[in-house]
Motif scaffolding. Sequence first.
Motif, mmCIF file in Angstrom:
data_model
loop_
_atom_site.group_PDB
_atom_site.id
_atom_site.type_symbol
_atom_site.label_atom_id
_atom_site.label_comp_id
_atom_site.label_asym_id
_atom_site.label_seq_id
_atom_site.Cartn_x
_atom_site.Cartn_y
_atom_site.Cartn_z
ATOM 1 N N VAL A 205 0.843 -1.206 0.000
ATOM 2 C CA VAL A 205 0.000 0.000 0.000
ATOM 3 C C VAL A 205 0.878 1.255 0.000
ATOM 4 O O VAL A 205 0.605 2.226 -0.707
ATOM 5 C CB VAL A 205 -0.967 -0.026 1.204
ATOM 6 C CG1 VAL A 205 -1.641 1.321 1.406
ATOM 7 C CG2 VAL A 205 -2.014 -1.116 1.008
ATOM 8 N N ARG A 206 1.945 1.228 0.811
ATOM 9 C CA ARG A 206 2.862 2.377 0.798
ATOM 10 C C ARG A 206 3.453 2.573 -0.596
ATOM 11 O O ARG A 206 3.424 3.667 -1.159
ATOM 12 C CB ARG A 206 4.005 2.182 1.797
ATOM 13 C CG ARG A 206 5.000 3.360 1.758
ATOM 14 C CD ARG A 206 6.393 2.993 2.254
ATOM 15 N NE ARG A 206 6.910 1.833 1.552
ATOM 16 C CZ ARG A 206 7.658 0.886 2.122
ATOM 17 N NH1 ARG A 206 7.991 0.980 3.391
ATOM 18 N NH2 ARG A 206 8.074 -0.153 1.404
ATOM 19 N N ASP A 207 3.988 1.485 -1.160
ATOM 20 C CA ASP A 207 4.656 1.578 -2.465
ATOM 21 C C ASP A 207 3.719 2.164 -3.516
ATOM 22 O O ASP A 207 4.115 2.999 -4.322
ATOM 23 C CB ASP A 207 5.131 0.197 -2.914
ATOM 24 C CG ASP A 207 6.214 -0.364 -2.001
ATOM 25 O OD1 ASP A 207 6.646 0.371 -1.082
ATOM 26 O OD2 ASP A 207 6.619 -1.527 -2.199
ATOM 27 N N ALA A 208 2.464 1.728 -3.485
ATOM 28 C CA ALA A 208 1.512 2.170 -4.504
ATOM 29 C C ALA A 208 1.081 3.619 -4.284
ATOM 30 O O ALA A 208 0.700 4.299 -5.233
ATOM 31 C CB ALA A 208 0.283 1.257 -4.488
ATOM 32 N N ASN A 209 1.164 4.104 -3.052
ATOM 33 C CA ASN A 209 0.619 5.434 -2.767
ATOM 34 C C ASN A 209 1.657 6.522 -2.569
ATOM 35 O O ASN A 209 1.446 7.658 -2.981
ATOM 36 C CB ASN A 209 -0.288 5.371 -1.535
ATOM 37 C CG ASN A 209 -1.612 4.708 -1.854
ATOM 38 O OD1 ASN A 209 -2.510 5.368 -2.355
ATOM 39 N ND2 ASN A 209 -1.706 3.408 -1.603
ATOM 40 N N VAL A 210 2.744 6.203 -1.897
ATOM 41 C CA VAL A 210 3.761 7.243 -1.673
ATOM 42 C C VAL A 210 5.128 6.798 -2.199
ATOM 43 O O VAL A 210 6.124 7.484 -1.998
ATOM 44 C CB VAL A 210 3.862 7.648 -0.172
ATOM 45 C CG1 VAL A 210 2.626 8.433 0.242
ATOM 46 C CG2 VAL A 210 4.043 6.446 0.731
ATOM 47 N N GLY A 211 5.153 5.670 -2.890
ATOM 48 C CA GLY A 211 6.396 5.210 -3.505
ATOM 49 C C GLY A 211 7.207 4.325 -2.574
ATOM 50 O O GLY A 211 7.071 4.374 -1.350
ATOM 51 N N ARG A 212 8.075 3.518 -3.213
ATOM 52 C CA ARG A 212 8.925 2.627 -2.417
ATOM 53 C C ARG A 212 10.191 3.386 -2.018
ATOM 54 O O ARG A 212 11.296 3.137 -2.508
ATOM 55 C CB ARG A 212 9.268 1.385 -3.244
ATOM 56 C CG ARG A 212 9.866 0.270 -2.420
ATOM 57 C CD ARG A 212 10.005 -1.023 -3.206
ATOM 58 N NE ARG A 212 10.639 -2.043 -2.400
ATOM 59 C CZ ARG A 212 10.028 -2.754 -1.456
ATOM 60 N NH1 ARG A 212 8.750 -2.577 -1.208
ATOM 61 N NH2 ARG A 212 10.693 -3.647 -0.762
ATOM 62 N N GLN A 213 10.011 4.360 -1.165
ATOM 63 C CA GLN A 213 11.109 5.261 -0.790
ATOM 64 C C GLN A 213 10.797 5.921 0.547
ATOM 65 O O GLN A 213 9.650 5.955 0.973
ATOM 66 C CB GLN A 213 11.251 6.355 -1.850
ATOM 67 C CG GLN A 213 9.958 7.123 -2.013
ATOM 68 C CD GLN A 213 10.057 8.281 -3.000
ATOM 69 O OE1 GLN A 213 11.017 8.390 -3.746
ATOM 70 N NE2 GLN A 213 9.065 9.140 -2.983
ATOM 71 N N VAL A 214 11.860 6.426 1.162
ATOM 72 C CA VAL A 214 11.642 7.200 2.393
ATOM 73 C C VAL A 214 12.096 8.641 2.188
ATOM 74 O O VAL A 214 13.062 8.913 1.496
ATOM 75 C CB VAL A 214 12.402 6.614 3.621
ATOM 76 C CG1 VAL A 214 11.834 5.260 3.998
ATOM 77 C CG2 VAL A 214 13.897 6.521 3.371
ATOM 78 N N PHE A 215 11.367 9.559 2.810
ATOM 79 C CA PHE A 215 11.767 10.962 2.862
ATOM 80 C C PHE A 215 12.634 11.159 4.088
ATOM 81 O O PHE A 215 12.465 10.468 5.094
ATOM 82 C CB PHE A 215 10.537 11.871 2.950
ATOM 83 C CG PHE A 215 9.655 11.794 1.738
ATOM 84 C CD1 PHE A 215 10.143 12.149 0.482
ATOM 85 C CD2 PHE A 215 8.346 11.352 1.838
ATOM 86 C CE1 PHE A 215 9.323 12.073 -0.649
ATOM 87 C CE2 PHE A 215 7.523 11.279 0.721
ATOM 88 C CZ PHE A 215 8.015 11.632 -0.528
#
Length: 354
Positions: A28-38
């Motif tokens: 869900v994270r990957d699909a919505n905010v990308g497979r990355q961290v800020f």
Amino acid sequence: MTRSELISILSTTDRVQMKELFGQAEAVRDANVGRQVFLRGLIEFSNRCRKNCYYCGIRRGNRQVARYDLTDEAILEAADFAWHNRYGSIVLQSGERQSPRFTQRIARLLEQIKQRTHGGLGITLSCGEQPAEVYREWFEAGAHRYLLRIETTSPALYARLHPDDPLHDFDRRIAALEDLRRIGYLTGTGVMIGLPFQRVEDLADDLLFFHRTQTPMVGMGPYVEHRDTPLYGHRELLLPPRQRLSLALRMVAALRLLMPQINIAATTAMQALHPMGREQAIRAGANVFMPNITPQRVRPGYKLYDNKPCIDENASQCNDCLDFRVRLSGVGIAYDQWGDRTSASPESVARQEL
Ligand code: 5AD
Ligand code: SF4
Ligand code: FES
């Protein structure tokens, strides 16, 4: 998700089910905010605090702590470090203090940091409850996000964790969050997980609170005891460290499923309970990583809880660690980004002009 579904997720201890939960949260994270961290470089610039929260190592009543205040130069240097290492943003955090001098000093620092980075570095403040005018002054000086954890959304539990006086009032804290939002900040809040007297129902209600108030950023981590605090006396009520961390990870995953698009931090307290705690939080759906860039010499003074990691390290060491840690979690690092979905970030423009 309903309250009872949340309670059931939070109560799972079955390994297979947990693995499935974390996998879903990551997807869900990957699909919505990308497979990355800020990234948010964390500068703990002062441990002076007027409050006396029963859980916190730097509470006013703790006489064992040597109080410090970084100089303006040291704070600017830390901000420069973040900028040069391409962190998109920083968090200026301190204990809670209210005075016109403090207000003005922060406003001036905000302006200076903005100036030095051509408006490029995003700045989040985390300096506790303040009058709305103060929040407004800081917003106008350049802060655009503010972190103020509600700590727990149960008024009854809040009352057990704080002295019974106007300085530690649940309703005022809620009102402060409303002020911040009204003024225009992207507001982050959060809770501690695994507190004495806390029930899973309370935690489910915390998640529903974030959802109801449409909080864009959440930072939450396990409660970790500190020996020089009143709450330490109730440590026999705590879950063992691994189980407490696991509960915190389930909170992260459940929140990601509940609010797919928000920023969720992999908090330092996770690492206090397990050396790979923050990496595990990323693997449970978190997408914000906060490297500590506080100068090493004052770090021993900012122990909110026992076993706080990175006390002997400096900003460069934590920076070197960052790449390794995040890579271990199997995600990318979003350099040069403020990392707000809801506001345009001028940082790449600023860099091109340099
Ligand atoms: N354990 C975990 N988190 C703590 N904080 C303060 N004391 C503790 C503790 N003993 C958290 C609070 C506060 C944030 C700055 O640190 O949630 O909002
Ligand atoms: Fe002060 Fe924050 Fe610690 Fe409470 S949790 S004593 S407000 S630094
Ligand atoms: Fe601080 Fe590894 S994150 S030394």
